[in-house]
Design a protein around this motif. Structure first.
Motif, PDB file in Angstrom:
ATOM      1  N   ASN A 261       0.782  -1.040  -0.188  1.00  0.00           N
ATOM      2  CA  ASN A 261      -0.313   0.161  -0.046  1.00  0.00           C
ATOM      3  C   ASN A 261       0.947   1.117   0.469  1.00  0.00           C
ATOM      4  O   ASN A 261      -0.008   2.436   0.121  1.00  0.00           O
ATOM      5  CB  ASN A 261      -1.044  -0.125   0.928  1.00  0.00           C
ATOM      6  N   ASN A 262       1.917   1.130  -0.176  1.00  0.00           N
ATOM      7  CA  ASN A 262       3.329   2.101  -0.577  1.00  0.00           C
ATOM      8  C   ASN A 262       3.211   3.560   0.883  1.00  0.00           C
ATOM      9  O   ASN A 262       2.700   4.306   0.794  1.00  0.00           O
ATOM     10  CB  ASN A 262       3.095   3.160  -2.124  1.00  0.00           C
ATOM     11  N   LEU A 263       2.967   2.513   2.260  1.00  0.00           N
ATOM     12  CA  LEU A 263       3.098   3.472   3.628  1.00  0.00           C
ATOM     13  C   LEU A 263       3.750   3.505   4.210  1.00  0.00           C
ATOM     14  O   LEU A 263       4.937   2.750   3.592  1.00  0.00           O
ATOM     15  CB  LEU A 263       2.173   3.244   4.470  1.00  0.00           C
ATOM     16  N   GLU A 264       4.339   4.784   4.650  1.00  0.00           N
ATOM     17  CA  GLU A 264       5.086   4.427   5.412  1.00  0.00           C
ATOM     18  C   GLU A 264       5.222   3.792   6.623  1.00  0.00           C
ATOM     19  O   GLU A 264       3.995   3.317   7.675  1.00  0.00           O
ATOM     20  CB  GLU A 264       5.466   6.021   5.986  1.00  0.00           C
ATOM     21  N   PRO A 265       5.899   2.885   7.460  1.00  0.00           N
ATOM     22  CA  PRO A 265       6.134   2.076   8.909  1.00  0.00           C
ATOM     23  C   PRO A 265       5.613   2.471   9.535  1.00  0.00           C
ATOM     24  O   PRO A 265       4.551   2.344  10.422  1.00  0.00           O
ATOM     25  CB  PRO A 265       7.573   1.856   8.690  1.00  0.00           C
ATOM     26  N   ASP A 266       5.493   4.216  10.285  1.00  0.00           N
ATOM     27  CA  ASP A 266       5.065   4.266  11.779  1.00  0.00           C
ATOM     28  C   ASP A 266       3.286   4.838  11.047  1.00  0.00           C
ATOM     29  O   ASP A 266       2.731   5.703  11.882  1.00  0.00           O
ATOM     30  CB  ASP A 266       5.711   6.232  12.040  1.00  0.00           C
ATOM     31  N   ASP A 267       3.326   5.025   9.685  1.00  0.00           N
ATOM     32  CA  ASP A 267       1.587   4.880   9.876  1.00  0.00           C
ATOM     33  C   ASP A 267       0.814   3.399  10.230  1.00  0.00           C
ATOM     34  O   ASP A 267      -0.611   4.284  10.241  1.00  0.00           O
ATOM     35  CB  ASP A 267       1.299   4.636   8.569  1.00  0.00           C
ATOM     36  N   LEU A 268       1.785   3.316  11.007  1.00  0.00           N
ATOM     37  CA  LEU A 268       0.558   1.836  11.573  1.00  0.00           C
ATOM     38  C   LEU A 268       1.490   1.506  13.373  1.00  0.00           C
ATOM     39  O   LEU A 268       3.011   2.256  13.452  1.00  0.00           O
ATOM     40  CB  LEU A 268       1.443   0.676  10.676  1.00  0.00           C
ATOM     41  N   GLU A 269       1.005   1.565  14.417  1.00  0.00           N
ATOM     42  CA  GLU A 269       0.909   1.317  15.356  1.00  0.00           C
ATOM     43  C   GLU A 269       0.444   0.044  16.085  1.00  0.00           C
ATOM     44  O   GLU A 269      -0.744  -0.198  15.832  1.00  0.00           O
ATOM     45  CB  GLU A 269       0.565   2.914  16.823  1.00  0.00           C
TER      46      GLU A 269
END
Length: 397
Positions: A261-269
């Motif tokens: 999904n081309n996200l940054e890792p810190d988009d998720l907690e």
């Protein structure tokens, strides 16, 4: 056909046992070390476990302790394989909950005799459970819930499930800075079912693994949708079960969903509970450290309700401490809760952690948290959990 898990670090011994048991028509699973063995025991729930007593890193004693503490694996017959002959070693294993032991080297007849005797004794024990106990554990509602849960996942492919999102608010600015994802199940037979009703059942049946994977996949997909809509400053938290956290491919799946999904890792907690971490502190810290090194945020959820020692807290690779709603309810008027909450906020800040207060429902609770510099809050005072579309509208408005 009985399913047997063999946990043995010596490959030649492990393969010989696997071949022997397969020739006797047993279903077999092999694990090359204690850590893999624990994960397989929880995910596969075998009928019997054969475990080498002496292994590096996590030995047979450690495996037994972890499995006996987990309700899913607590009653699985457990037989030690050991080259030791001292009675003190056998006594220690039996006192810890082992059912039997086999001394190496053993013959085919000795191995089969130990396995068959233990399986027969376990079957007899299950048959002699009191009817009231069986009825209590398998009530008609729970039977229907289990059947419906299997069907919802395997036949309807999660179409009955929906992920809600509860806003997390920065107390100083009043802005929405994050959201916690919360699963809801709309069953045609039973209506709306909350996680408190079905998650424990999903864990006991192993269905929590596909459920957790589906949640992670869809949360990442939703974050991408919000990014495409121009919403960037939003971290989304996902609750984890201990079984999901201990899956061998857990980190791989998360990395894959983020990349897809081309996200940054810190988009998720990722939210863990104290009790999850304390089941095997060293293993949990290793996994958490790997996740954090990838840039993924980690929070301890419901802090204060578990049984962790504060000694461990400074060693945990976490970003956020979430104070349980029990301490927040009426915190402004309860002197004991007030003292504990102040101490937790101060301690977290000293450890460079963000603090989120859960279950905030009144203006007086919010005022107390603001006065004592709590970073963020979530609760019905601001918003209940919302379906994704409603949450997005709420966010944009």
């Amino acid at each position: 056909m009985a399913k047997i898990l063999i946990i043995e670090d010596e490959e030649a011994v492990r393969e010989n046992i696997l071949d022997l048991l397969e020739a006797e028509d047993f279903e077999t699973i092999g694990a090359a070390n204690g850590r893999i063995g624990v994960n397989l025991a929880i995910s596969e729930v075998p009928d019997l476990i054969l475990c080498d007593m002496m292994m590096p890193q996590l030995d047979g004693y450690g495996v037994l302790i972890i499995l006996r503490q987990n309700p899913i694996t607590a009653t699985i017959p457990f037989i030690f394989l050991t080259a030791k002959s001292a009675k003190s070693d056998f006594r220690q294993g039996m006192n810890m909950g082992a059912d039997d032991y086999i001394t190496k080297p053993f013959t085919r007849a000795e191995l089969l005799s130990a396995i068959i005797n233990r399986l027969e004794k376990h079957a007899t024990l299950k048959r002699h459970l009191s009817p009231t106990s069986v009825t209590k554990n398998l009530s008609p509602k729970m039977q229907l819930l289990e059947i419906s849960l299997h069907r919802a996942i395997k036949q309807h492919n999660f179409k009955e499930f929906e992920i809600y999102y509860q806003p997390i608010i920065d107390i100083a600015s009043g802005k929405i800075v994050a959201a916690e994802s919360l699963l809801r199940w709309q069953s045609p037979e039973l209506g709306l079912i909350y996680p408190t009703e079905f998650i424990s059942l999903a864990e006991s049946t192993g269905l929590i693994v596909p459920i957790g994977k589906w949640v992670l996949k869809n949360v990442c997909k939703q974050i991408k949708g919000w990014r495409d809509a121009g919403i960037y400053s939003l971290t989304v938290a996902v609750n984890l079960s201990v079984i999901e956290f201990n899956q061998p491919d857990f980190i791989h799946n998360i990395v894959n969903f983020i990349a897809m999904n081309n996200l940054e890792p810190d988009d998720l907690e990722l939210e863990l509970t104290e009790s999850m971490i304390m089941q095997d502190v060293n293993s949990a810290i290793a996994t958490m450290s790997k996740l954090q090194s990838l840039g993924i945020n980690i929070a301890i959820d419901d802090f204060g309700t578990g049984y962790s020692s504060l000694i461990y807290l400074k060693n945990l690779p976490i970003n956020t401490l979430k104070i349980d709603r029990y301490f927040i309810h009426n915190v402004a008027n309860d002197s004991q809760k007030s003292a504990i909450t102040q101490a937790l906020i101060q301690m977290a800040h000293n450890l460079n952690l963000d603090v989120i207060a859960e279950g905030v429902e009144t203006e007086s609770e919010l005022a107390f948290l603001r006065q004592h510099n709590c970073n963020s809050m979530q609760g019905f005072l601001f918003s209940r959990p919302l379906p994704a579309a409603e949450f997005e509208n709420f966010l944009l408005s």
